[in-house]
Design a protein around this motif. Structure first.
Motif, PDB file in Angstrom:
ATOM      1  N   THR A 126       0.849  -1.194   0.000  1.00 34.07           N
ATOM      2  CA  THR A 126       0.000   0.000   0.000  1.00 34.07           C
ATOM      3  C   THR A 126       0.885   1.245   0.000  1.00 34.07           C
ATOM      4  O   THR A 126       2.103   1.166   0.186  1.00 34.07           O
ATOM      5  CB  THR A 126      -0.899   0.021   1.231  1.00 34.07           C
ATOM      6  OG1 THR A 126      -0.062   0.109   2.402  1.00 34.07           O
ATOM      7  CG2 THR A 126      -1.752  -1.239   1.312  1.00 34.07           C
ATOM      8  N   SER A 178      -2.312   1.335  -3.959  1.00 40.41           N
ATOM      9  CA  SER A 178      -3.625   1.539  -3.324  1.00 40.41           C
ATOM     10  C   SER A 178      -3.439   2.075  -1.907  1.00 40.41           C
ATOM     11  O   SER A 178      -2.400   1.884  -1.280  1.00 40.41           O
ATOM     12  CB  SER A 178      -4.388   0.214  -3.263  1.00 40.41           C
ATOM     13  OG  SER A 178      -4.571  -0.328  -4.547  1.00 40.41           O
ATOM     14  N   ASP A 180      -5.405   1.057   0.501  1.00 34.71           N
ATOM     15  CA  ASP A 180      -5.700  -0.078   1.372  1.00 34.71           C
ATOM     16  C   ASP A 180      -5.335  -1.392   0.684  1.00 34.71           C
ATOM     17  O   ASP A 180      -5.180  -1.443  -0.545  1.00 34.71           O
ATOM     18  CB  ASP A 180      -7.197  -0.100   1.733  1.00 34.71           C
ATOM     19  CG  ASP A 180      -7.629   1.155   2.461  1.00 34.71           C
ATOM     20  OD1 ASP A 180      -6.990   1.483   3.475  1.00 34.71           O
ATOM     21  OD2 ASP A 180      -8.591   1.805   1.998  1.00 34.71           O
TER      22      ASP A 180
END
Length: 498
Positions: A126, A178, A180
């Motif tokens: 992440t 991303s 998450d």
């Protein structure tokens, strides 16, 4: 991708060799291997007495042999372990098919009711994880620690690891990362699709599965590797707890207890330290491991155990960099009271780099347990046990086996002084049990369980200048230096499986 091993064979046993302090016998008693030997296995007389009595097997065997003017020493001071049976059969086995039924069985045994996700998607870093790794690398650079992972330098003195390039690579990945973790729930199977790059494209693998499992005891990597069943029946399951560590790039691994329990090792850890770090009693760990092995429904029984320790860093194991420990349990089958002998050799080696035959590794089931449950599982190539081929196989007496062992230990180490100043083998355990043999030219998914003698230990060695290069008494070793067919005296190459 499996390594291909090039194995050196003794193609002719009619050799004349010059030994140092002991003379090689003129008549070698080792037989050549071949299908005709297996076909000629005979049934012996059932006297009703235990094999230890009928074969003249002692509780302990001691002998030291010195060769090559002292350059080779075979120090045998071993407990002799024999099953409490009066006969041993030879038994046919085949490879269990690595199909969806087997995958479901293993998944249910270890992860029933847990959520399983696409491992590639789940494991992608992440933004926060990338940012943390950049900070760590920049800290190394500020401290002028430009080779934090000890990659070393090339012949011109240039570092293999480019810390600036590594930072730049992470910064490039940050934009597309991303916020998450991406959780794509899946059912373990072959043929699933996985992300292949940052562009969103996916790729499928016919005989591979990679998942991440969320459980109450933490997250696990769950990997299954198979082969095209028309070529090979090999299948491998790997389950490993995802251990937290500050620097994701730093080396970390589980180390077997046999390598750190040796008091003469630079990596020595005491049993007391390992037990305290494991944080669980042996009895409780054993119960958990047995329950899991039983849930597989493969008739596996506990054979032996050892500690294992998890460490991080590039300089080997120390108390300071050891962060977890557990009990590793070795499970094998027991056929009418006789177990399949466990060794560290997984089998499945190639005869040569040019070999086109697909090898077949041994059945293996190892379960590592710590204070928060399962830490690691290795499950390879389950067998299907078939019919008895030879009932109450006629076995060679112990004295004859020992003669073969002593001759072949000398022959197989005849050139040792060309490379080392001295080597001393310490053989600490001799066992009688089963091993699977097969003919890879005929069938890579079917074989025969035969009784074999294994000789376990380690060695001390010195270089030509007298510097110690290895020192290990072999007290906890799972390495067999010699495997001898108890029926006909042929020497089995455990790496090859025949």
């Amino acid at each position: 991708m499996r390594k291909k091993y090039k194995i050196l064979f003794v193609l002719s046993l009619c050799v004349s060799m010059v030994a140092g302090c002991e003379k090689t016998p003129d008549d070698l008693i080792v037989k050549e291997k071949g299908a005709e030997n297996i076909a000629a296995y005979e049934s012996g007389e059932d006297t009703g007495d235990l094999l230890r009595e009928t074969l003249g097997i002692p509780e302990h065997y001691i002998k030291e042999s010195v060769y090559e003017d002292g350059g080779l020493v075979i120090d045998t001071d071993a407990e002799v372990i024999v099953p409490d049976v009066n006969s041993i059969d030879t038994v046919n086995v085949t490879a269990r098919e690595g199909n969806q039924e087997l995958i479901d069985t293993v998944t249910k045994a270890f992860f029933e009711g847990d959520k399983i996700y696409n491992g590639v998607s789940y494991s992608r870093m992440t933004k926060a994880e990338i940012e943390k790794q950049i900070t760590i690398l920049k800290k190394y650079k500020a401290e002028n620690n430009l080779d934090p992972y000890q990659y070393g330098t090339d012949e011109n003195g240039n570092l293999y690891f480019d810390i600036d390039q590594a930072i730049e690579n992470y910064e490039g990945r940050y934009q597309d990362a991303s916020d998450d973790v991406v959780k794509e729930e899946v059912t373990p199977a072959f043929g699933l699709e996985y992300p292949s790059g940052e562009d969103g494209k996916k790729i499928s693998y016919d005989y591979e599965f990679l998942g991440v499992v969320e459980t109450k005891n933490g997250n696990y990597e769950y990997r299954i590797s198979g082969e095209d069943p028309s070529i090979s029946k090999e299948i491998h399951f790997r389950i490993s707890k995802m251990m937290e560590q500050e620097d994701r790039q730093e080396f970390s691994a589980w180390q077997e207890g046999e390598y750190v329990r040796n008091p003469e090792s630079e990596q020595y850890l005491s049993d007391e330290f390992l037990k305290n770090l494991a944080g669980i009693s042996y009895e409780e760990a054993e119960k958990q491991a047995k329950d899991k092995a039983e849930s597989l429904g493969m008739d596996l029984e506990l054979y032996d155990w050892d500690y294992a320790v998890f460490y991080h860093g590039e300089g080997g194991v120390t108390e300071q960099n050891s962060t977890d420990a557990g009990y590793r349990f070795y499970f094998t089958r027991k056929i009418s009271g006789t177990p399949i002998t466990y060794t560290s050799d997984r089998g499945g080696a190639y005869v040569s780099m040019e070999s086109t035959e697909e090898p077949w590794g041994y059945e293996v089931c190892n379960i590592l347990i710590g204070d928060d449950g399962i830490l690691e599982v290795t499950l390879d190539n389950p067998y299907v046990v078939g019919e008895v081929q030879t009932k109450n196989a006629k076995l060679m007496d112990f004295g004859s086996i020992i003669k073969i062992y002593e001759q072949m230990m000398e022959i197989s180490n005849a050139d040792i002084t060309e490379y080392e100043g001295k080597r001393t083998y310490h053989i600490k355990k001799i066992t009688l049990g089963y091993s699977r043999i097969y003919d890879p030219l005929k069938d890579n998914s079917g074989g025969l369980l035969v009784p074999v003698w294994d000789f376990f230990g380690r060695f001390d060695s010195e270089d030509k200048e007298g510097n110690v290069t290895n020192k290990d008494s072999g007290e906890y070793s799972t390495q067999s230096f010699m495997t001898i067919n108890a029926i006909d005296g042929t020497v089995i190459d455990r790496s090859l499986g025949y």
